[in-house]
Design an enzyme around this catalytic site. Structure first.
Site, PDB file in Angstrom:
ATOM      1  N   CYS A  80       1.012  -1.344   0.192  1.00  0.00           N
ATOM      2  CA  CYS A  80      -0.006  -0.059   0.064  1.00  0.00           C
ATOM      3  C   CYS A  80       0.938   1.252  -0.081  1.00  0.00           C
ATOM      4  CB  CYS A  80      -1.039   0.003   1.151  1.00  0.00           C
ATOM      5  SG  CYS A  80      -2.383   0.795   0.827  1.00  0.00           S
ATOM      6  N   HIS A 168      -3.840  -5.456   0.206  1.00  0.00           N
ATOM      7  CA  HIS A 168      -3.347  -5.979   1.606  1.00  0.00           C
ATOM      8  C   HIS A 168      -3.473  -7.305   1.707  1.00  0.00           C
ATOM      9  CE1 HIS A 168      -2.691  -2.014   3.584  1.00  0.00           C
ATOM     10  NE2 HIS A 168      -3.851  -1.583   2.699  1.00  0.00           N
ATOM     11  N   GLU A 170      -1.525  -8.952   3.884  1.00  0.00           N
ATOM     12  CA  GLU A 170      -1.349  -9.378   5.162  1.00  0.00           C
ATOM     13  C   GLU A 170      -2.338  -9.220   6.110  1.00  0.00           C
ATOM     14  OE1 GLU A 170      -1.414  -4.786   5.291  1.00  0.00           O
ATOM     15  OE2 GLU A 170      -1.138  -6.389   3.906  1.00  0.00           O
TER      16      GLU A 170
END
Length: 230
Positions: A80, A168, A170
């Site tokens: 990001c 994202h 994660e």
């Protein structure tokens, strides 16, 4: 930012015997490690823009640190805001996306990008979490990773061991809930690629798709690093 940590990346690294240290840029007395002190970089997200140097002067220090790490040939995963910082460091342009992209949206990965060693094991597409207002152009010498309906550039790979992702992978379920609590105003207004809190919660099980991408990517990064060791 404090509400955007490494998430599942920390779990995977710990489970595979790797250590993870932190440099919290928003804390006072900021000290960056020297390149010799780490094997690779994980650069995460935040609510600020890469252009906020006047209000957040530590951004200048972070950008210099990233350039130094890239020159040193460190394997890098940037997510990001992190991907935007690395893209800028490599000569790309960071600018507002045509509209915000927030929620679970499908990213399609090009056949060419899936041939890259870091993306081995990735599928042709995956519904993953997005939470961004800006985007970036593919840096010179890099290759686009994928695209979504709401954002033309969802990532890039540069060389053998540097990858930036706009989405994202994660994120965990508690992290998504925390994002909605801290930054819920961003999806209050109806826009084409902005999901409501209810829509996001209905798709929370999709975090496992990002997790699978992340696990494969981390394994490939580690294998690359180990192959380069004498």
């Amino acid at each position: 930012m404090s509400d955007e940590g490494p998430g599942h990346a920390a779990d995977w690294l710990a489970a595979h015997g790797h250590s993870l240290t932190f440099t919290h840029l928003f804390e006072p007395n900021l000290v960056f490690p020297a390149p010799a002190e780490f094997d690779g970089l994980l650069i995460l997200g935040g609510a600020m823009s890469v252009h906020d140097e006047e209000s957040l002067p530590w951004l200048r220090e972070e950008k210099a640190f990233i350039r130094e790490a890239l020159r040193a040939g460190k394997i890098t995963l940037a997510i990001c805001l992190g991907a935007q910082l690395v893209a800028e460091a490599l000569g790309g342009e960071v600018k507002p996306n045509h509209e915000p992209e927030i929620g679970f949206w499908t990213v399609r990965f090009s056949a060419k990008s899936l041939e890259h060693p870091l993306l081995q094991g990735w599928p042709e597409k995956a519904a993953v979490l997005h939470w961004h207002l800006d985007t970036f152009t593919v840096p010179p010498g890099a290759m686009r990773v994928g695209m979504s309906a709401g954002c033309a550039t969802q990532g890039f790979v540069w060389g053998d061991g540097v990858i930036g992702l706009q989405f994202h992978p994660e994120m965990t379920v508690p992290m998504v809930e925390q994002l909605m609590a801290f930054e819920g105003h961003e999806h209050a207004e109806e826009q084409e690629f902005v999901q409501t809190a209810e829509q996001i919660r209905a798709k929370l099980k999709s975090v496992w798709k990002g997790r699978k991408l992340l696990e494969s990517l981390l394994a490939n990064l580690v294998a690359l690093h180990e192959a380069e060791q004498p």
